[in-house]
Design a protein around this motif. Structure first.
Motif, PDB file in Angstrom:
ATOM      1  N   ASN A  78       0.877  -1.170   0.000  1.00  0.00           N
ATOM      2  CA  ASN A  78       0.000   0.000   0.000  1.00  0.00           C
ATOM      3  C   ASN A  78       0.916   1.222   0.000  1.00  0.00           C
ATOM      4  N   ASN A  80       0.632   4.384  -0.863  1.00  0.00           N
ATOM      5  CA  ASN A  80       0.202   5.673  -0.307  1.00  0.00           C
ATOM      6  C   ASN A  80       0.342   5.693   1.215  1.00  0.00           C
ATOM      7  N   LYS A  81       0.015   4.558   1.858  1.00  0.00           N
ATOM      8  CA  LYS A  81       0.200   4.485   3.307  1.00  0.00           C
ATOM      9  C   LYS A  81       1.678   4.522   3.658  1.00  0.00           C
ATOM     10  N   TYR A 110       7.205   7.264  -5.412  1.00  0.00           N
ATOM     11  CA  TYR A 110       6.487   8.018  -6.452  1.00  0.00           C
ATOM     12  C   TYR A 110       7.013   7.669  -7.840  1.00  0.00           C
ATOM     13  N   ILE A 114       4.440   4.130  -8.042  1.00  0.00           N
ATOM     14  CA  ILE A 114       3.186   4.794  -8.402  1.00  0.00           C
ATOM     15  C   ILE A 114       3.246   5.395  -9.799  1.00  0.00           C
ATOM     16  N   ASN A 116       4.014   8.499 -10.383  1.00  0.00           N
ATOM     17  CA  ASN A 116       3.574   9.897 -10.303  1.00  0.00           C
ATOM     18  C   ASN A 116       4.811  10.765 -10.516  1.00  0.00           C
TER      19      ASN A 116
END
Length: 270
Positions: A78, A80-81, A110, A114, A116
């Motif tokens: 996870n 984001n956590k 990131y 992800i 991003n």
């Protein structure tokens, strides 16, 4: 006498409250560790989160965030956590090395996990403002350059690459940076610039150029110019040293077909 008794009760109440608070943190930590051992990582995160929320300034909260970040990143993925826990460590850890490494983890997540890239640029930029080594500088700036490339900000990507080249890195890094630079040129249709750099790389470090498929990239660049004869010549020149010759032969065959299908084509002359 009543005042003394009242003060004693207040002190007793404060002691009981403090003991209960400490006991709560200990119990939550014990549950979190137990959940970790049994593989119930989501429950472990919940207990660690309660500890952090209850008393974010405590040493136990920092330890909990450290454990929680590892679990979120490696066990339940996870991301984001994981970022949230690492951000906590950046603010609350008293260890400057841990704060730096936590910021690096945030940037890496990131970029790697992800995708991003705009946020990755920001996070690596923060690392550049902190004390860091020459190796760190190279790593962070190449990640920033690649992030700009991913969001089609090719000009800024090239700026980052040129900045690194001006810092006189070692031979291998120069090769990697120039190869990336050539690919930026190829992507932005500055084909002649790309060809020039690819040729330079094949001359300066033939062995690494072979392992990085620079010859194939050079052939692609000539194909972009519809110079199929030159593209085929390059493939013929590297075919014997290429691990899978069948792949090269298929590319040559396809290029010959493209050349023959060009308006006014009379086939390739050798």
């Amino acid at each position: 006498m009543k005042t003394v008794k009242k003060n004693s009760l207040v002190l007793l109440g404060l002691f009981i409250f403090s003991s209960c608070s400490l006991s709560y943190q200990d119990v939550e930590y014990s549950r979190a560790r137990s959940n970790e051992k049994t593989g119930d990582f989501k429950s472990a995160l919940e207990h660690y989160s309660r500890i952090i929320k209850r008393d974010p300034d405590s040493d136990m909260a920092v330890i909990s965030a450290r454990n929680a970040a590892r679990i979120a990143l490696l066990e339940i993925k996870n991301f984001n956590k994981a970022i949230a826990f690492y951000k906590y460590l950046v603010v609350y850890s008293e260890d400057s090395k841990e704060r730096f490494n936590s910021q690096k983890k945030i940037a890496d997540i990131y970029f790697e996990k992800i995708g991003n890239y705009p946020q990755a640029i920001i996070e690596y930029g923060r690392l550049l403002k902190l004390p860091h080594t020459k190796e760190d500088n190279y790593f962070f700036r190449t990640r920033i350059a690649k992030s700009h490339f991913q969001v089609n900000n090719f000009y800024q990507s090239l700026v980052e690459v040129n900045t690194l080249l001006e810092e006189n890195p070692d031979k291998d890094k120069v090769f990697d940076l120039k190869l990336f630079k050539a690919n930026i040129f190829l992507t932005t249709k500055k084909v002649d610039n790309a060809i020039k750099v690819f040729k330079e790389l094949m001359t300066s470090n033939p062995k690494k150029a072979q392992s990085e498929n620079v010859g194939i990239n050079l052939s692609v660049a000539h194909e972009e110019k519809k110079d199929f004869k030159k593209a085929i010549e390059i493939l013929e020149s590297i075919k014997e040293s290429y691990p899978t010759q069948e792949f090269i032969e298929l590319k040559i065959k396809r290029l010959k077909e493209r050349a023959e299908n060009q308006p006014g084509a009379k086939g390739l002359k050798r």
